[in-house]
Design an enzyme around this catalytic site. Sequence first.
Site, mmCIF file in Angstrom:
data_model
loop_
_atom_site.group_PDB
_atom_site.id
_atom_site.type_symbol
_atom_site.label_atom_id
_atom_site.label_comp_id
_atom_site.label_asym_id
_atom_site.label_seq_id
_atom_site.Cartn_x
_atom_site.Cartn_y
_atom_site.Cartn_z
ATOM 1 N N SER A 1 8.855 -77.582 61.978
ATOM 2 C CA SER A 1 8.178 -77.083 63.179
ATOM 3 C C SER A 1 6.895 -77.832 63.485
ATOM 4 C CB SER A 1 7.852 -75.592 63.013
ATOM 5 O OG SER A 1 9.029 -74.824 62.919
ATOM 6 N N SER B 1 1.850 -77.194 66.579
ATOM 7 C CA SER B 1 3.207 -76.897 66.130
ATOM 8 C C SER B 1 4.166 -76.951 67.318
ATOM 9 C CB SER B 1 3.245 -75.520 65.472
ATOM 10 O OG SER B 1 2.874 -74.515 66.409
ATOM 11 N N TYR B 2 5.437 -76.743 67.033
ATOM 12 C CA TYR B 2 6.472 -76.810 68.074
ATOM 13 C C TYR B 2 6.170 -75.779 69.169
ATOM 14 C CZ TYR B 2 11.165 -77.231 70.072
ATOM 15 O OH TYR B 2 12.222 -77.443 70.905
ATOM 16 N N PRO B 3 6.057 -76.214 70.438
ATOM 17 C CA PRO B 3 5.556 -75.308 71.479
ATOM 18 C C PRO B 3 6.603 -74.390 72.101
ATOM 19 C CG PRO B 3 5.860 -77.498 72.397
ATOM 20 C CD PRO B 3 6.218 -77.594 70.940
#
Length: 372
Positions: A60, A245-247
């Site tokens: 992530s 982090s992964y949005p």
Amino acid sequence: TQVSADMRTVGENLRQLARGCDRLVIWTDCDREGEYIGWEIAQECSKGNPRLVVQRARYSVVRRNELMAALHQAGPLDLRQVSAVQVRIELDLRTGASLTRLQSLRIKPEITTRGNAAGSNSGPLSYGSCQFPTLGFVVEQYLRAVAFVPQPFWYLEALTASGVTLQWARGRLFDRVVCLACYALTWQQASHARLVRLHTRPTQRRKPLPLRTVEFQKHASRLLRLSPKALMEGAERLYRAGFISYPRTETDQFDPKLDLRSLVERQRADGRWGAYAAGLLDRPGAFQSPRLGPHNDKAHPPIHPTKALLPGDETSDVDRRIYEYIARRFLACCSEDARGEETQVEATVGQENEGEGFRAKGIRVLQRNYLE
């Protein structure tokens, strides 16, 4: 399913590279769509090397520790997620093709006959599994606005000599004559008001939940005055550069195993909120675990900063504003609730049993905490 014409060279490149490899590791986005795209890649590479071992890396955050851990813990593709996307694609295609044709043949001629400008468009009246419900929400809100009938109303306010405004206990009246009568009776005896109740109690304002995509788009677009599309594009750039982090996540719960203190530690370097981050770690009891929200997609953590964005880093002003919102929101999640006291006042103006009631409420902030 076939490779599109503009991607055939990419497919050929994958097949050639696969011939000299023993293992293929899929690094696409760790969501359902990414699982399906990874499966498509694996299918193409397997044409070049049927003995290829296919593994899936799940991560992530674009940081060395996370990426190395994802590589060492790589496992098989989740074919259940792949099948789910295949079904969704086929349903979208079947419903979209059939209902677009139905609307275009049955509804469009009627629109054209009525002389509506939309009917003169040569394109079809398209149907999509996402756009159609969304259109329904827009129409529903429009019809609610059209059906609304405004009504005038009247109310009284009492202004004290100290400048405090008290609201009328009756709220509002839709009869002007009755409101004027109340005003006249009150005004004749309004030399003073009698305090009937004064109550003070402690109160708090809870800190925000960890940030998920929907909340990010709602609040950041209002605060930063950016479209949700521009927000997500900026967040994607920050993610690829390793700053957040992964949005795309539906989770507002941090995993208890995630070392949040180390993430706060990285914010010490920022010149604007670095001192606040340091205070969270250095003052006893200042750091508090984030609240647990009701959503968890079991795929990605809430959106949070993964390292400090320093003045020398090459990033656009828009991306810096987006990062600032995410960083401040994260620090707020790790803080204490704001605390204060609420005071409620009730008073009457006029005769003891026939006077009009008024009330006021105010909050005094004692500890700002996350509001900082």
